[in-house]
Design an enzyme around this catalytic site. Structure first.
Site, PDB file in Angstrom:
ATOM      1  N   ASP A 138       0.830  -1.210   0.000  1.00 51.08           N
ATOM      2  CA  ASP A 138       0.000   0.000   0.000  1.00 51.08           C
ATOM      3  C   ASP A 138       0.864   1.260   0.000  1.00 51.08           C
ATOM      4  O   ASP A 138       1.932   1.256  -0.606  1.00 51.08           O
ATOM      5  CB  ASP A 138      -0.946  -0.052   1.216  1.00 51.08           C
ATOM      6  N   HIS A 203      -3.711   6.081   3.602  1.00 54.22           N
ATOM      7  CA  HIS A 203      -4.411   4.876   3.149  1.00 54.22           C
ATOM      8  C   HIS A 203      -3.781   3.588   3.688  1.00 54.22           C
ATOM      9  O   HIS A 203      -4.478   2.706   4.211  1.00 54.22           O
ATOM     10  CB  HIS A 203      -4.377   4.903   1.613  1.00 54.22           C
ATOM     11  N   SER A 531     -11.093  -0.774  -0.792  1.00 53.77           N
ATOM     12  CA  SER A 531      -9.801  -0.782  -0.074  1.00 53.77           C
ATOM     13  C   SER A 531      -9.975  -1.081   1.407  1.00 53.77           C
ATOM     14  O   SER A 531      -9.094  -1.657   2.031  1.00 53.77           O
ATOM     15  CB  SER A 531      -9.140   0.592  -0.160  1.00 53.77           C
TER      16      SER A 531
END
Ligand SMILES: *[C@@H]1O[C@H](CO)[C@@H](O)[C@H](O)[C@H]1NC(C)=O
Ligand SMILES: *[C@@H]1O[C@H](CO)[C@@H](O)[C@H](O)[C@H]1NC(C)=O
Ligand SMILES: *[C@@H]1O[C@H](CO)[C@@H](O)[C@H](O)[C@H]1NC(C)=O
Ligand SMILES: *[C@@H]1O[C@H](CO)[C@@H](O)[C@H](O)[C@H]1NC(C)=O
Ligand SMILES: *[C@@H]1O[C@H](CO)[C@@H](O)[C@H](O)[C@H]1NC(C)=O
Ligand SMILES: *[C@@H]1O[C@H](CO)[C@@H](O)[C@H](O)[C@H]1NC(C)=O
Ligand SMILES: *[C@@H]1O[C@H](CO)[C@@H](O)[C@H](O)[C@H]1NC(C)=O
Ligand SMILES: *[C@@H]1O[C@H](CO)[C@@H](O)[C@H](O)[C@H]1NC(C)=O
Ligand SMILES: *[C@@H]1O[C@H](CO)[C@@H](O)[C@H](O)[C@H]1NC(C)=O
Ligand SMILES: *[C@@H]1O[C@H](CO)[C@@H](O)[C@H](O)[C@H]1NC(C)=O
Ligand SMILES: *[C@@H]1O[C@H](CO)[C@@H](O)[C@H](O)[C@H]1NC(C)=O
Ligand SMILES: *[C@@H]1O[C@H](CO)[C@@H](O)[C@H](O)[C@H]1NC(C)=O
Length: 741
Positions: A138, A203, A531
């Site tokens: 990620d 994220h 996600s």
């Protein structure tokens, strides 16, 4: 590739502007290519000279060692190089090269969510959980987060072979046991991109803490979503592979991370990244990487994508991937707006600012065009960045005729914005850099009427409140839907997991919206996307593995799929299984599924043969010298998949298809399972034999499912449940009309 979390950014991009996506990093006529060469070479020491001599054959003598930008060598082999298209074609002809494809760009597509799944904090845990390693590919990680404290955790498990790329801002601990960044292609593009596994976006921190974050009490986003934040497997270890940067996530980096993660010894790979387009398996770094992961007994959990609700937009389609759709939980965020005339409206958004007692003048975006830029009201009504006149909107609340990211009103100095639109993303709440409420169209028109009729129109925007959404779970509109356009006989997505308004850890290196000028820094943030669903499934897979360490990736996936909670069809959609797969994950049940549909590399090779992959492309996929023969030519109906999918030419075409399956007993040594079929009128489903009697653990028994009759709608759902009175092993059976192209 795309991080599957930045949905607002992406959907607005898709809605408002032509989708300008440069697919590869290029320089002149040359661009980056990935040269994929199959299995790991036995003599790794000679790879560098081998690659160079191959390149000299194609490019000539001016090739220098630096021409090879990256070498894959730990789990499979290949390299990255800058070539012209012609050179790439020539290189593909060289013996030993199995495919040469451009380095495309992909993107990234709380607390409450685990409780909502019936998976409480005090759940029974295996001591093995300490030895499970989740590889998170990620944007990196924020190691300072309380979610990644290593208090009470011993040293990394002995199987761990990875490393930590520490730097001034980054150190690993016994929770984050490894971390590395990947940037094969060119220099980074923005000052926010630090060359460190440090997460400057948020994220990756969010995803990692959802999967394996420690329990943190009193977590919230400025009071919103307040509660204990925790990951699904708080004792598991995290290995960080930073592959996404401000300009996206490149295929070459994704493959490099797979190459390392597999060799490092991770148990589960969590990949919340995808693409807009389906690539064939042998040109898709995610499919290739996940195939090697599967060969090495590692399950890859992948976000299904945020391109819904159109049919067929799902791009995570390989049968060896666990493809995860996003569902809602029972907590929903509403934001009230009260006009000076007393009228009260409820919209959707995440607003951290308490403005209940502050009235600000209202102005319609159409009445505040930035004349300096020659903008007219017909443009400024949408309030996009640069279109509003700061002198007119400063200190006011602007009404905008569409959903935007709020940067327009924010940069023009507005106090807030009221957005309205007739459809689009009403089932998810977004954060904006200023107070915003997103209303239904009719309420927006109401407010515009009020502005017209009042000399001094003004309003307040409240801080968001939480309500109990009793119809949850359902699949959110943006979650990518099936059918599977590459392999119509495999159901995708596989299952769903919470991915809407999820509270989890955040980086302190970026504000909660990442918009310059937004000064809200918070250790937790609420965001949405497939996600966010993916790490829920990754953690559930890790939980299963902690109790059943010897299970194959397919067995873990089967356990999750056959125990998932069947869901209601989403609002006014015939998508059903094409939206949610087998249903919403149930980690507690999945630990003890009774039976599993197992599969290994041999089965997937048979499947690929049956798909018409000839010898060379098969070799490309498996990286070894597998060849197709009559004996290995399995049809898609014979792949031991935990769901059953049958495309048919049209409604009312007679159907006659046999599926063969084998289940492995992982429940009680002695048990008898009876088949329970439910099917709509017109469809006949026969299971032979109707009952399966096991007398030992690990015993495998086969059965056939014959689907006949015809369907009366473009898609029908049926199901098969193997029931021994304790376990209900459920598989959906989907028959649908495949769109002719
Ligand atoms: C990382 O550390 C360097 C030097 O120690 C510092 O200049 C830089 O600002 C830090 N970056 C972040 C994102 O904290
Ligand atoms: C989704 O599918 C529709 C119709 O098939 C297509 O027009 C659209 O471009 C797709 N969107 C994305 C983001 O892939
Ligand atoms: C606006 O329009 C005027 C007249 O057409 C032109 O002279 C001016 O350059 C334009 N300004 C911008 C910012 O485009
Ligand atoms: C208004 O337009 C001018 C000229 O294009 C631009 O310089 C200015 O930044 C715009 N104002 C806002 C608030 O975007
Ligand atoms: C507000 O007034 C303008 C100008 O009279 C008119 O064009 C518009 O339709 C009115 N808007 C609403 C929602 O009534
Ligand atoms: C207009 O409304 C604002 C906010 O409610 C108030 O402060 C102001 O006094 C009002 N002005 C007039 C002229 O009524
Ligand atoms: C919502 O209501 C249901 C019962 O209707 C309850 O079980 C659940 O705990 C509630 N959820 C929240 C977040 O309060
Ligand atoms: C569902 O969609 C169809 C058209 O796509 C529409 O006619 C129908 O009214 C919708 N039903 C509901 C309950 O929204
Ligand atoms: C896959 O499993 C079958 C038995 O189900 C076995 O015969 C075969 O050797 C296995 N293949 C691999 C590559 O392990
Ligand atoms: C395997 O089956 C596929 C599809 O039926 C066919 O195209 C292919 O030629 C077959 N291959 C072999 C080796 O029999
Ligand atoms: C493979 O199957 C085809 C038809 O199913 C048959 O014609 C052919 O002889 C078979 N080949 C071998 C080597 O058995
Ligand atoms: C399933 O069907 C195949 C034919 O397609 C047959 O050979 C096999 O014996 C059947 N298996 C069972 C368990 O009935």
């Amino acid at each position: 590739m795309i991080r599957h979390g930045c949905i607002l950014k992406l959907l607005l991009l898709a809605l408002n502007v032509a989708l300008l996506m440069s697919n590869s990093y290029s320089q002149g006529d040359e661009k980056e290519y990935i040269v994929y060469m199959g299995d790991r070479l036995k003599d790794v020491s000679s790879t560098a000279s081998l690659y160079l001599s191959m390149l000299r054959n194609v490019i000539g003598s001016n090739v220098v060692p630096d021409s090879v930008l990256y070498s894959y060598r730990r789990s499979f082999s290949g390299f990255v190089v800058r070539l012209t298209e012609e050179q790439a074609r020539n290189l593909a002809e060289i013996g030993g090269v199995v495919s040469v494809f451009p380095n495309k760009k992909y993107s990234l597509q709380t607390t409450r969510s685990w409780d909502f799944l019936g998976f409480p904090e005090q759940v029974r845990r295996a001591t093995m959980e300490n030895d499970i390693i989740i590889g998170v590919l990620d944007t990196g990680i924020w190691p300072g987060s309380d979610s990644f404290s290593d208090a009470g955790l011993g040293p990394p498990p002995s199987k761990w072979k990875g490393s930590c790329q520490s730097s001034a801002n980054f150190t690993c601990n016994n929770k984050i046991i490894g971390a590395k960044y990947y940037r094969v292609v060119g220099p980074v593009k923005s000052p926010e991109d630090v060359l460190s596994p440090l997460d400057t976006e948020g994220h990756g921190t969010h995803v990692a803490s959802t999967a394996a974050g420690r329990s943190v009490a009193s977590a919230s986003l400025y009071g919103l979503g307040s509660g204990t934040a925790r990951g699904g497997v708080p004792s598991a270890r995290i290995a960080v592979y930073k592959i996404c940067w401000s300009d996206g996530c490149y295929g070459a980096d994704i493959l490099a991370a797979f190459d390392d993660a597999i060799a490092d010894g991770v148990d589960i790979i969590s990949l919340s990244v995808g693409n807009f387009f389906i690539n064939d398996f042998y040109e898709d770094p995610i499919a290739i990487g996940a195939f090697y992961a599967m060969k090495n007994n590692v399950l890859t959990s992948n976000s299904g994508g945020n391109n819904g609700p159109s049919a067929g937009n799902i791009t995570s389609v390989a049968p060896w991937l666990l493809s995860v759709a996003a569902s809602t939980i029972d907590r929903k965020f509403l934001t009230k707006v009260q006009l000076a005339n007393g009228n009260l409206y409820e919209g959707i958004s995440i607003n951290t600012v308490d403005g209940a007692n502050e009235m600000y003048p209202l102005i319609y975006g159409a009445n505040a065009p930035n004349k300096t830029a020659n903008i007219t009201g017909s443009i400024s009504r949408y309030c996009r960045i640069g279109t509003l006149d700061p002198n007119l909107v400063q200190g006011k609340i602007v009404v905008c005729d569409t959903l935007t990211n709020g940067n327009g009103p924010f940069s023009a100095g507005a106090k807030g914005a009221i957005m309205h639109y007739d459809f689009f993303l009403k089932d998810v709440a977004f954060s904006f850099p200023l107070p915003v409420s997103y209303l239904d169209d009719d309420k927006g028109i109401d407010i515009l009427r009020y502005i017209n009729s009042s000399r001094n129109a003004s309003t307040s925007i409240f801080k968001s409140m939480e309500i109990n959404d009793t119809v949850a779970p359902y699949v959110v509109s943006f979650s990518s839907r099936g059918p599977n356009l590459l392999t119509p006989g495999i159901l995708k997505p596989d299952l769903s997991a919470p991915g809407v308004d999820i509270l989890a850890g955040w980086t302190m290196a970026a504000s909660i919206t990442g918009v310059p000028g937004d000064n809200r820094f918070s250790p937790f943030n609420i965001i949405s996307g497939t996600s966010m669903a993916c790490p829920h499934a990754s953690a559930a897979a890790a939980y299963i593995k902690s109790f059943n360490p010897t299970w194959s990736p397919a067995a873990i996936k089967s356990a999750l799929m056959t125990t998932a909670t069947p869901m209601k069809a989403p609002t006014n959609s015939s998508a059903a299984e094409f939206a949610y797969g087998t249903g919403n994950i149930n980690p507690l049940k999945a630990v003890n599924p009774g039976l599993v549909y197992d599969a290994n590399q041999t089965d997937y090779v048979k499947f690929l043969c049956g798909q018409g992959y000839n010898k060379i492309t098969l070799w490309i996929m498996t990286g070894d010298d597998s060849t197709c023969s009559n004996a290995t030519n399995g049809t898609v109906w014979d792949l031991n998949y935990p769901s059953f999918t049958l495309p048919t030419a049209s409604v009312s075409t007679p159907i006659d298809q046999i599926f063969t399956r084998t289940v492995t007993n992982v429940g009680d040594p002695t048990s008898t399972y009876r088949s329970v079929v439910s099917a709509p009128a017109g469809l006949s489903i026969q299971v032979v034999p109707e009952a399966l009697s096991f007398n030992s653990l690990g015993q495998k028994l086969s059965f056939n499912v014959t689907v006949g009759g015809s369907i009366s709608r473009s898609m029908v759902s049926a199901s098969l449940v193997w029931d021994d009175g304790v376990h209900q092993v459920r598989s959906p059976i989907v028959v649908y009309v495949v769109a002719s192209s």
